[in-house]
Enzyme design. Sequence first.
Site, short mmCIF file in Angstrom:
data_model
loop_
_atom_site.label_atom_id
_atom_site.label_comp_id
_atom_site.label_asym_id
_atom_site.label_seq_id
_atom_site.Cartn_x
_atom_site.Cartn_y
_atom_site.Cartn_z
N HIS A 1 -2.13 -0.74 7.02
CA HIS A 1 -1.85 -1.14 5.64
C HIS A 1 -0.61 -0.42 5.10
O HIS A 1 0.05 -0.91 4.21
CB HIS A 1 -3.06 -0.85 4.74
CG HIS A 1 -3.58 0.55 4.86
ND1 HIS A 1 -4.58 0.89 5.74
CD2 HIS A 1 -3.23 1.70 4.23
CE1 HIS A 1 -4.84 2.18 5.63
NE2 HIS A 1 -4.03 2.69 4.74
N HIS B 1 0.85 -1.18 0.00
CA HIS B 1 0.00 0.00 0.00
C HIS B 1 0.89 1.23 0.00
O HIS B 1 1.33 1.70 1.06
CB HIS B 1 -0.91 0.01 1.23
CG HIS B 1 -1.94 -1.08 1.23
ND1 HIS B 1 -1.65 -2.39 1.52
CD2 HIS B 1 -3.28 -1.04 0.97
CE1 HIS B 1 -2.74 -3.12 1.44
NE2 HIS B 1 -3.74 -2.33 1.10
N HIS C 1 -3.89 4.19 -2.84
CA HIS C 1 -4.07 3.50 -1.57
C HIS C 1 -3.41 2.12 -1.59
O HIS C 1 -2.58 1.81 -0.74
CB HIS C 1 -5.56 3.36 -1.25
CG HIS C 1 -5.84 2.48 -0.07
ND1 HIS C 1 -5.70 2.91 1.22
CD2 HIS C 1 -6.24 1.18 0.00
CE1 HIS C 1 -6.00 1.92 2.05
NE2 HIS C 1 -6.34 0.86 1.33
N GLU D 1 -18.06 -1.22 24.72
CA GLU D 1 -17.38 -2.52 24.69
C GLU D 1 -16.26 -2.56 23.66
O GLU D 1 -15.20 -3.14 23.92
CB GLU D 1 -18.39 -3.64 24.37
CG GLU D 1 -19.39 -3.94 25.48
CD GLU D 1 -20.64 -3.09 25.38
OE1 GLU D 1 -21.55 -3.31 26.19
OE2 GLU D 1 -20.70 -2.22 24.47
N ARG E 1 -24.58 -16.29 35.86
CA ARG E 1 -25.31 -15.35 36.71
C ARG E 1 -26.02 -16.09 37.84
O ARG E 1 -26.15 -15.57 38.95
CB ARG E 1 -26.33 -14.58 35.86
CG ARG E 1 -27.13 -13.57 36.65
CD ARG E 1 -28.34 -13.12 35.86
NE ARG E 1 -29.04 -12.00 36.47
CZ ARG E 1 -30.24 -11.60 36.11
NH1 ARG E 1 -30.88 -12.24 35.14
NH2 ARG E 1 -30.82 -10.57 36.68
N PRO F 1 -7.37 -4.25 11.24
CA PRO F 1 -8.72 -3.65 11.24
C PRO F 1 -8.64 -2.18 11.65
O PRO F 1 -8.16 -1.85 12.73
CB PRO F 1 -9.46 -4.49 12.30
CG PRO F 1 -8.68 -5.74 12.42
CD PRO F 1 -7.26 -5.38 12.17
N LEU F 2 -9.10 -1.32 10.79
CA LEU F 2 -9.00 0.11 11.06
C LEU F 2 -9.77 0.48 12.33
O LEU F 2 -10.84 -0.04 12.60
CB LEU F 2 -9.54 0.91 9.87
CG LEU F 2 -8.72 0.79 8.59
CD1 LEU F 2 -9.36 1.59 7.46
CD2 LEU F 2 -7.29 1.25 8.80
N HIS G 1 -30.20 -11.71 25.40
CA HIS G 1 -29.12 -11.76 26.38
C HIS G 1 -28.72 -13.19 26.75
O HIS G 1 -27.90 -13.39 27.64
CB HIS G 1 -29.54 -11.01 27.66
CG HIS G 1 -29.39 -9.53 27.55
ND1 HIS G 1 -29.93 -8.80 26.54
CD2 HIS G 1 -28.74 -8.64 28.37
CE1 HIS G 1 -29.64 -7.52 26.72
NE2 HIS G 1 -28.92 -7.41 27.82
#
Length: 660
Positions: A68, A28, A259, A408, A517, A118-119, A470
């Site tokens: 990249h 790249h 790119h 998360e 739980r 992964p960006l 859930h």
Amino acid sequence: MAAADPRRMADAIRFLALDAIARAGDGHPGAPLGCAEIATALFTRHLVCNPTDPEWPNRDRFVLSNGHGSMLLYAALHLAGYAGISIEAIKSFRELGSPCHGHPEFAPHHGIEATTGPLGQGIANAVGMAVAEAKLAAEFGPGLVDHRTYALVGDGCLQEGIAHEVISLAGHLRLGKLTFLWDDNRITDDGSTDLSISEDVRARFQAADWQVIDCDGHDVEAVSAALLLAKADPRPSLIACRTIIGRGLPRLEGQRGAHGGRVFDSDCAEARAARGWDHPAFAVPDDVLAAWRDGAEARNRAAYAAWQENRAALLAATRAEFDRRAEGRLPEAWRDTLARLKRDWTETAPERPSIEVAADILAALTESVPELFSGAPDLEGPTKHKQALAAFTAENRAGRYLHYGIREHAMGAMMNGMAAHRGLIPVGATYLVFSDYLRPALRMAALMGLPVVTVYSHDSIGIGRNGPTHQPVEFLASLRAIPNMLVLRPADAVETVEAWEMALANRHGPTSLICSRQPLPPLRKSPGGENLSARGAYVLAPATGGRQRVTLIGTGSEVAVALAARAQLQAEGIPTAVVSMPSWEAFAAQPAPYRAEVIPPGSVRVAVEAALRFGWDRWIGEAGGFVGMTGFGASGPGDELFRHFGITAEAVVREARARL
């Protein structure tokens, strides 16, 4: 310091990158060419590092989030003098076995802190590194810990959803030693950024309480001046570096094709002519190389020597503790705490949710393992993984619990950054169904061999009335499918202690600790020093009354179901053993004779787990019986749901009888 034209120093990056990409026939070129001046300013004027001691604990961290463009980093590290990135390594770019492969990467011994695929993951790693620096500085003082974290980011990094999470959190935490260098070239792989975004990116950072600085990304002096401004502000900083993608490659400069487009020998020749670079492939003039080496290594000698003096002046105990933490070694007696808990809980036999037990274990370990650093995405109450820990905040850097908010994605990738930084063992707690929000970070942790611990609650339909959204049914299988991921599902308090021991001993990859739980009855009632769970599976209740005819295998809360089924089968005169299998991965690593001893090939095999069968055939065979889920759950009391979906001792008995 040796003098050299900054333009030529940047062009050294450009042509090493072009030559390597042309030779590989792949790569790249856009980012290495467009960000050459940014890297030159950072590495030769600001980055605190020592190429002769790449893992110096007080080095600045640099994350190439737009991974990249990895040839940008390889070229800069080679020019800076990192021995592991030799010119031969550059020539072998993207060849099998080369240290200069594609992305993602983690190789601090080569100067590579994190170069993500992964960006968005990389900028979140950088925020985690900045948290680690702030926490350790509060603990050991600025004489030992006082460094900055930089991340080079592209438009793709900033458009990913995780970017919104970490930008907000970093501003809230006022991580003033964190700087993003934005490759603001206004183009992505599809074309102009106008195709997909019209917001004011700078205003977004300002709203999150970041300092925002604009500069010409192709002017080394301008980038350097912006970096000075970043150091002077208590807020995290975004430096918006206006650049042109593929700068210096006439055929592709400023175009989307830069790119990831092919680079041909004719492109290299045309670029050399355009930039006045009359040196052969992979050759760097002596004056340029000397200027790079002076800027990256000689410039930092005094700081390195002063730090070594500070370390030498420490009390022996403090120095030993710091070195231990920096090297990622656990304290000598950390297992003693777990042995005491295991002994006590064997005697008192508590019936409790394993998530509460896991939280109590963490609380007990925080004294003997001071590097444990907990946190949860707005789930302090349900997961109980804070307890008496103080919060890490903008005002209290000594805290050991991070309130991630409802983020998360950010938590997972930030934990990776903390682990990559070293000095902390990050622990994150959330619900099992939210593991999909962490999946890119979990995969990266496994790929990079980072020892992060994620504790999951609400592991099955046993959570009851929350309903199927859930109630995870497929997540155990999906986590077990990740290479180098240790998945643990303990059946009671004693196994939960053993699982924590396995998690902390696992220094070469991530651990997923799956907890309930609902209360789990005590199953292990005899004291013993051996960690039976560490073998992945073991015989909890042996067959009696003759040759073993049935082997029942369970995990987590369903081990109790298997024990109840065994009682019925034994009463019928069918010798039956129950195997508790808290970890498929650990069991698969055992010698074949042990596996055959635990699960005899000639016996009928039935597995019980409140999840999908997917993957179980490895242990029970295609003809083996399975009692578990075949679809999603439902809303209702947990005990009723187990009966409704047929996860009962009676169902296990029927499966066994049908195969005798």
